[in-house]
Design an enzyme around this catalytic site. Structure first.
Site, PDB file in Angstrom:
ATOM      1  N   GLU A  18       0.787  -1.360  -0.504  1.00 22.45           N
ATOM      2  CA  GLU A  18      -0.226   0.245  -0.098  1.00 22.45           C
ATOM      3  C   GLU A  18       0.924   1.542   0.362  1.00 22.45           C
ATOM      4  OE1 GLU A  18      -3.251   0.280  -0.734  1.00 22.45           O
ATOM      5  OE2 GLU A  18      -4.020  -1.827  -0.599  1.00 22.45           O
ATOM      6  N   CYS A  25      -2.295   9.456   2.591  1.00 22.50           N
ATOM      7  CA  CYS A  25      -1.628   9.050   1.210  1.00 22.50           C
ATOM      8  C   CYS A  25      -2.985   9.196   0.005  1.00 22.50           C
ATOM      9  CB  CYS A  25      -1.188   7.339   1.429  1.00 22.50           C
ATOM     10  SG  CYS A  25      -2.842   6.269   1.840  1.00 22.50           S
TER      11      CYS A  25
END
Ligand code: NAD
Length: 431
Positions: free
Chosen positions: A172, A206
């Site tokens: 991720e 993110c």
């Protein structure tokens, strides 16, 4: 539930406000736990699947079994959410887990260790603290699956180490997430959502918008609206904004220096400081900042900003906006503000990234029915809900031959004989 301890730890690590803790850390984890409890029985039930006509006497199913012992390496920006969320999926799938949170959020790690030791025997879930050396020591071990959240640079190190044991990986990662605002968009709503999600966690998110591509006809209106939203959200003067309770600080002096260098480089090359720009090193504070007219050779176009600076750039045609997006490595998220459905579909179809929200910023992350993750440079594999369960499961295919089936030698060698060849050709057509 250790709420007070978690809030205090996140204030100490990031100066994160309790409201942001609820929205971005606790709320996400609690939802993931409830969602898994509600759906786990259905996820783990073997799924009967069909078969081709030539296998008419068989039945087949997919059985979900734990991968085994899994390693979860998590970052500092949402230390509770990004450590416990993958843990929910891993234990839902039946695995044993070693957690290694980031060394940069030490206060959160103390609470996480306490929660983990209260909830699980060490043979089921253990938490190891430490820096990259501890991570590399762990990575040298033969885990069955490695779930890593962090930068693309370290993601490559993790994948190389996993290859040594042929462990499967979920990566991720991050990237430069674009926003497109076209001339049909609700500019007020776009300015509010972009400013809010960009400045949440001081941009250390993110899925935060990294740069905004806005149609030239509404560039100035969007910038003015974003300025007024930042003032409305965080304070009227630079001092009020800095002293307000709702803006996080940059996690470390190293990260502060990296972001400040990107800002200085862009302004020295001629970028316009449309808003903000103040920095305070001793507080690791960077003010909410809007940059416009950013020269293409600026370093800030080359890497994920991961701080409270947003770039706003004009475009003339949708094709131009698409070309700018496609010139960057694939992003983790993309946002489109538009009331033109055909144009929205065109932008989605002609670009690639992990996930998209249309006319908002971020909520695709919160829908557990959607796969969350990146694409190539922004990640490999998906998480959340059933997608997280599957990521930590070995999907074993099992076919049962009918017990009553007589032992036939029809397909067995020798293959000669015209009649058999003719019959086999016929069967092959049905495969
Ligand atoms: P990072 O890659 O520096 O660190 C993440 C983890 O890896 C930490 O536990 C750290 O100790 C470990 N680590 C660091 N260097 C290592 C090395 N050489 N070998 C082995 N392990 C090492 O990332 P970060 O700075 O903590 O987080 C920021 C990045 O994470 C950004 O790129 C951001 O976009 C990304 N991110 C992605 C998601 C997502 O869900 N996709 C979520 C949050 C952050």
């Amino acid at each position: 539930m250790n709420r007070k301890e978690i809030e205090a730890a996140l204030w100490a690590d990031l100066r994160k406000s309790p409201t942001e803790v609820s929205i971005t850390e606790l709320g996400v984890v609690l939802h993931e736990i409830r969602h898994a409890i509600h759906h786990l029985q259905s996820w783990m039930t073997p799924k009967r699947v069909g078969s081709s006509l030539t296998l008419f006497r068989t039945h087949s199913e997919i059985v979900y079994e734990p991968k085994g012992v899994c390693l979860v390496l998590s970052p500092w920006n949402f230390p509770v959410n990004l450590t416990l969320d993958p843990l929910v999926s891993a234990i839902a799938a039946g695995n044993c887990v070693i957690l290694k949170p980031s060394e940069l959020s030490p206060n959160s790690n103390v609470v996480l260790r306490q929660i983990v030791s209260e909830c699980f025997p060490p043979g089921e879930v253990s938490l190891f603290e430490g820096d990259a050396t501890v991570a590399q020591e762990l990575l040298s071990m033969p885990f069955n699956h490695i779930f890593f959240t962090g930068s693309p640079h370290v993601g490559k190190i993790v994948m190389r180490a996993a290859a040594e044991h042929l462990a499967s990986v979920t990566l991720e990662l991050g990237g430069k997430s674009p926003v497109v605002v076209d001339e049909t968009a609700n500019i007020d709503a776009a300015a509010a959502k972009i400013s809010w999600i960009k400045l949440m966690n001081a941009g250390q998110t993110c899925i935060a918008p990294d740069y905004v591509l806005v149609h030239e006809s509404c560039h100035d209106a969007l910038v003015e609206k974003m300025k007024s939203k930042i003032i409305q959200f965080y304070g009227k003067t630079p001092a009020e904004i800095q002293q307000g309770p709702d803006l996080c600080r940059i996690i470390s002096n190293g990260h502060f220096g990296r972001i400040k260098n990107l800002l200085d480089d862009a302004t020295q090359r001629g970028a316009t400081l449309a808003f903000g720009g103040e920095t305070l090193e001793n507080e690791k504070y960077i003010a909410p900042t809007i940059l416009t007219n950013i020269p293409e050779e600026s370093k800030i176009w080359e890497e994920e900003i991961f701080g409270p600076i947003v770039l706003v750039r004009k475009y003339k045609t949708p094709e131009q906006a698409i070309a700018i997006i496609n010139a960057q490595p694939r992003a983790l998220a993309m946002y489109i503000f538009s009331n033109d459905d055909r144009r929205t579909s065109k932008i989605i179809a002609e670009t690639r990234c992990g996930g998209v929200t249309v006319n908002d910023c971020g909520p695709h992350f919160y829908n557990s029915e959607l796969p969350f993750g990146g694409s190539n440079n922004s990640g490999i594999g998906k998480c959340h809900g059933e997608f997280g369960f599957l990521e930590f499961s070995n999907q074993r295919g099992v076919l049962y031959q009918a017990k009553w089936m007589p032992n036939t030698d029809f397909f067995l060698p020798p293959y000669g004989g015209k009649l058999r060849q003719w019959l086999l050709e016929g069967v092959v057509k049905w495969f």
